[in-house]
Design a protein around this motif. Structure first.
Motif, PDB file in Angstrom:
ATOM      1  N   LEU A 106      33.755 -62.638 -39.566  1.00 58.51           N
ATOM      2  CA  LEU A 106      33.968 -61.167 -40.989  1.00 58.51           C
ATOM      3  C   LEU A 106      32.407 -60.974 -41.149  1.00 58.51           C
ATOM      4  O   LEU A 106      32.464 -59.338 -41.044  1.00 58.51           O
ATOM      5  N   VAL A 137      32.526 -56.793 -42.458  1.00 59.25           N
ATOM      6  CA  VAL A 137      32.058 -55.937 -43.122  1.00 59.25           C
ATOM      7  C   VAL A 137      30.314 -55.261 -42.485  1.00 59.25           C
ATOM      8  O   VAL A 137      30.025 -54.849 -44.321  1.00 59.25           O
ATOM      9  N   SER A 138      29.932 -55.580 -41.750  1.00 58.65           N
ATOM     10  CA  SER A 138      28.952 -54.997 -40.947  1.00 58.65           C
ATOM     11  C   SER A 138      28.975 -52.886 -41.508  1.00 58.65           C
ATOM     12  O   SER A 138      29.998 -52.549 -41.078  1.00 58.65           O
ATOM     13  N   HIS A 139      27.599 -52.767 -41.274  1.00 57.61           N
ATOM     14  CA  HIS A 139      27.703 -51.324 -41.139  1.00 57.61           C
ATOM     15  C   HIS A 139      27.293 -50.367 -40.013  1.00 57.61           C
ATOM     16  O   HIS A 139      27.968 -49.484 -39.741  1.00 57.61           O
ATOM     17  N   GLN A 177      23.915 -54.087 -36.429  1.00 54.53           N
ATOM     18  CA  GLN A 177      23.680 -54.515 -37.705  1.00 54.53           C
ATOM     19  C   GLN A 177      24.473 -55.345 -37.119  1.00 54.53           C
ATOM     20  O   GLN A 177      24.207 -56.676 -37.253  1.00 54.53           O
ATOM     21  N   LEU A 219      23.269 -59.464 -36.657  1.00 53.21           N
ATOM     22  CA  LEU A 219      23.999 -60.380 -37.722  1.00 53.21           C
ATOM     23  C   LEU A 219      24.382 -61.302 -36.890  1.00 53.21           C
ATOM     24  O   LEU A 219      24.701 -62.833 -37.829  1.00 53.21           O
ATOM     25  N   VAL A 251      22.537 -64.131 -35.342  1.00 53.33           N
ATOM     26  CA  VAL A 251      22.133 -64.912 -36.322  1.00 53.33           C
ATOM     27  C   VAL A 251      23.171 -66.224 -36.140  1.00 53.33           C
ATOM     28  O   VAL A 251      23.138 -67.158 -36.373  1.00 53.33           O
ATOM     29  N   LEU A 254      20.897 -62.601 -44.927  1.00 54.82           N
ATOM     30  CA  LEU A 254      21.507 -61.245 -44.030  1.00 54.82           C
ATOM     31  C   LEU A 254      22.755 -61.534 -44.371  1.00 54.82           C
ATOM     32  O   LEU A 254      22.989 -59.981 -44.220  1.00 54.82           O
ATOM     33  N   SER A 288      21.365 -58.100 -46.687  1.00 50.77           N
ATOM     34  CA  SER A 288      21.234 -56.828 -46.197  1.00 50.77           C
ATOM     35  C   SER A 288      22.488 -56.180 -45.762  1.00 50.77           C
ATOM     36  O   SER A 288      22.684 -55.048 -45.662  1.00 50.77           O
ATOM     37  N   LEU A 289      23.455 -57.513 -45.941  1.00 45.64           N
ATOM     38  CA  LEU A 289      24.580 -56.791 -45.838  1.00 45.64           C
ATOM     39  C   LEU A 289      26.090 -55.886 -47.339  1.00 45.64           C
ATOM     40  O   LEU A 289      26.374 -55.246 -47.405  1.00 45.64           O
ATOM     41  N   GLY A 290      24.324 -56.191 -48.091  1.00 46.31           N
ATOM     42  CA  GLY A 290      24.695 -55.707 -49.584  1.00 46.31           C
ATOM     43  C   GLY A 290      25.858 -56.691 -50.437  1.00 46.31           C
ATOM     44  O   GLY A 290      27.310 -56.350 -50.548  1.00 46.31           O
ATOM     45  N   ARG A 291      26.240 -58.338 -49.768  1.00 45.88           N
ATOM     46  CA  ARG A 291      27.009 -58.478 -50.099  1.00 45.88           C
ATOM     47  C   ARG A 291      26.639 -59.927 -51.076  1.00 45.88           C
ATOM     48  O   ARG A 291      25.108 -60.049 -50.789  1.00 45.88           O
ATOM     49  N   MET A 318      30.121 -64.387 -49.738  1.00 44.60           N
ATOM     50  CA  MET A 318      30.224 -63.895 -48.605  1.00 44.60           C
ATOM     51  C   MET A 318      28.971 -64.653 -48.299  1.00 44.60           C
ATOM     52  O   MET A 318      29.551 -65.526 -46.919  1.00 44.60           O
TER      53      MET A 318
END
Lengths: 238, 237
Positions: free
Chosen positions: A136, A140-142, A146, A150, A153, B167, B170-173, B177
């Motif tokens: 997921l 949703v990452s940009h 990134q 992420l 991690v 984390l 930084s995803l804007g969530r 989430m």
């Protein structure tokens, strides 16, 4: 990689992948459906075991590989590690899904209920949820960097927490069939062992084929993204 | 070498203390993380009381139910609070300042973890007595041992919330989430916390609850180590 090289490598690799997957599937089906004797108490439902346990082992293999690839990506920032990690999370999640489908079918027949919160099935469910989270995050990452960082991690946190998840769930509940316990009632007969080993090899071959296909797909996705970025850059430069 | 290392341990400690004091002052002035956490935790208790039909339950059933509901309320309240605090940092563009500050990433993680831990403990100061009242629990507990179990479990949840909250920020969530990412990984903390609390509510001690207090300690250590090692990777823009 040029289109020519990609296509030159693609066809034989695709054929080899398909052949490996087919060989694995045939070995698994032979062992589980033809060679293994019918179990006295549970009957044919016990054959699920030859799919269920190798799937669980391969799910763990996929997740451990994802964790190692995540660590390697964060240490080196090479996209190749991210491509391996992405492929391993996808295949690990697929095998975990098979575990979560076959486990309840077994449980319904063996214990009369679809779900029992027994340790290994519960651990599989929790692990599956952790790695769905990693998938997921990618959705949703940009951007690609990134997403890789992420998801790495999450994979590392997930994999390093797996032993604690396993132990805590094991201590919490404890009625999973102990088929490998020496001298235990219900321990495997020699023919069942052979079928089980065939299943392990078969599912692992299928996993290798899927992993390769997913890795190649990840590589091609990255190549396409890089070309799109380059084209966009050139467009903006005009 | 990081900027923080260049300033030496004393400089890092001073910068960390200044950040912690500034965040604490802001929280005391606005209550922007603590108030929603307290409200949310109380709502979880009330909803559990209503949906599990507590008035119809005997004392034994209520005592069996209480640890799980207490830890569910703690976990969700912490998710709400930490997501809120980290999003406020992001909205007010404080992150840019923090990333440019001489504070190294491990020290920044330690400050944010400590803030999360204190928020969780502040919520528990209200939540635990309320649970005792709502679930009609016996008051003669080993309170010190319960406090230690809560400290260990809340510390582990705060470490996961700080790492994974940064984390998702930084995803804007936000909270949804964060819940998806934290709760499965936090399952050993929630199991161990509930089992330890159940034993203490039954009049036992931490030693009687073995191995669960050890699991709480292990998850705290593991998640603190993971946070310290990986925090930098979730901060890079």
């Amino acid at each position: 990689m040029s289109e020519r090289t990609s296509s030159a490598l693609g066809r034989p690799a695709a054929i080899a992948c398909g052949a490996l997957f087919l060989a694995g599937a045939l070995l698994l089906l032979w062992g589980a459906m033809l060679y293994a004797p019918t179990e006295k108490v549970m009957g044919d439902v016990q054959r699920i075991f030859y799919f269920h346990v190798p799937s669980a082992a391969n799910a763990m293999l996929g997740f451990v590989l994802a964790g190692v690839a995540g660590l390697a990506y964060l240490a080196t920032r090479r996209s190749g590690w991210d491509e391996i990690g992405r492929a391993a999370v996808e295949t690990g999640t697929l095998w975990a899904t098979i575990v979560l489908v076959t486990g309840p079918i077994w449980a319904r027949s063996a214990w009369g209920t679809w779900w029992t919160w027994e340790p290994r099935l519960t651990t599989s469910l929790i692990t599956w949820l952790i790695f769905l989270g990693a998938m997921l995050v990618r959705k949703v990452s940009h951007n690609a960097e990134q997403s890789a960082r992420l998801a790495s991690v999450i994979a590392i946190v997930g994999v390093l927490n797996l032993p604690v998840v396993y132990l805590s769930v094991h201590w919490w509940r404890g009625n999973h069939p102990m088929i490998f316990k020496r001298g235990a009632e219900g321990a495997l007969a020699p023919e069942m062992w052979t079928a089980f080993v065939a299943g392990m090899i078969g599912v692992t071959l299928m996993h290798v084929a899927l992993l390769y296909a997913a890795w190649r797909t990840a590589q091609l996705e990255d190549a396409v993204s890089a070309r799109e970025r380059l084209a966009e850059h050139e467009e903006n430069g005009r | 070498m990081s900027a923080g290392a260049a300033h030496g341990a004393g400089g890092v400690a001073r910068a960390a203390s200044a950040l912690f004091a500034a965040d604490l002052r802001r929280e005391l002035r606005t209550g922007e993380a603590l108030v929603p956490m307290l409200m949310f935790a109380m709502i979880v208790l009330v909803v559990a009381g209503v949906t599990f039909n507590l008035p119809e339950m005997g004392p034994d059933d209520r005592r069996r139910l209480a640890p799980g509901i207490l830890w569910t309320a703690i976990a969700f309240a912490m998710l709400v609070g930490q997501a809120r605090a980290l999003l406020v940092d992001r909205d007010e563009e404080r992150w840019q300042g923090l990333l440019l500050s001489p504070l190294d990433r491990t020290a920044l993680f330690a400050v944010k973890w400590l803030e999360g831990l204190l928020l969780g403990l502040a919520v528990e100061l209200l939540l635990v007595p309320l649970t005792v009242v709502f679930f009609d629990l016996p008051p003669g507990l080993h309170w010190g041992q319960l406090a230690l179990a809560l400290l260990l479990g809340t510390g582990g949840l705060a470490a996961l919330g700080t790492l994974l909250g940064s984390l998702t920020t930084s995803l804007g969530r936000g909270e949804a989430m964060l819940s998806i990412l934290v709760l499965p990984v936090a399952s050993p903390i929630l199991i161990a916390g509930s089992m330890t609390t159940a034993k203490l509510l039954a009049g036992g001690t931490l030693a009687d609850a073995s191995p669960w207090p050890a699991v709480l300690l292990a998850t705290l250590g593991l998640n603190l180590a993971l946070g310290a090692l990986l925090f930098e990777s979730v901060l890079v823009e």
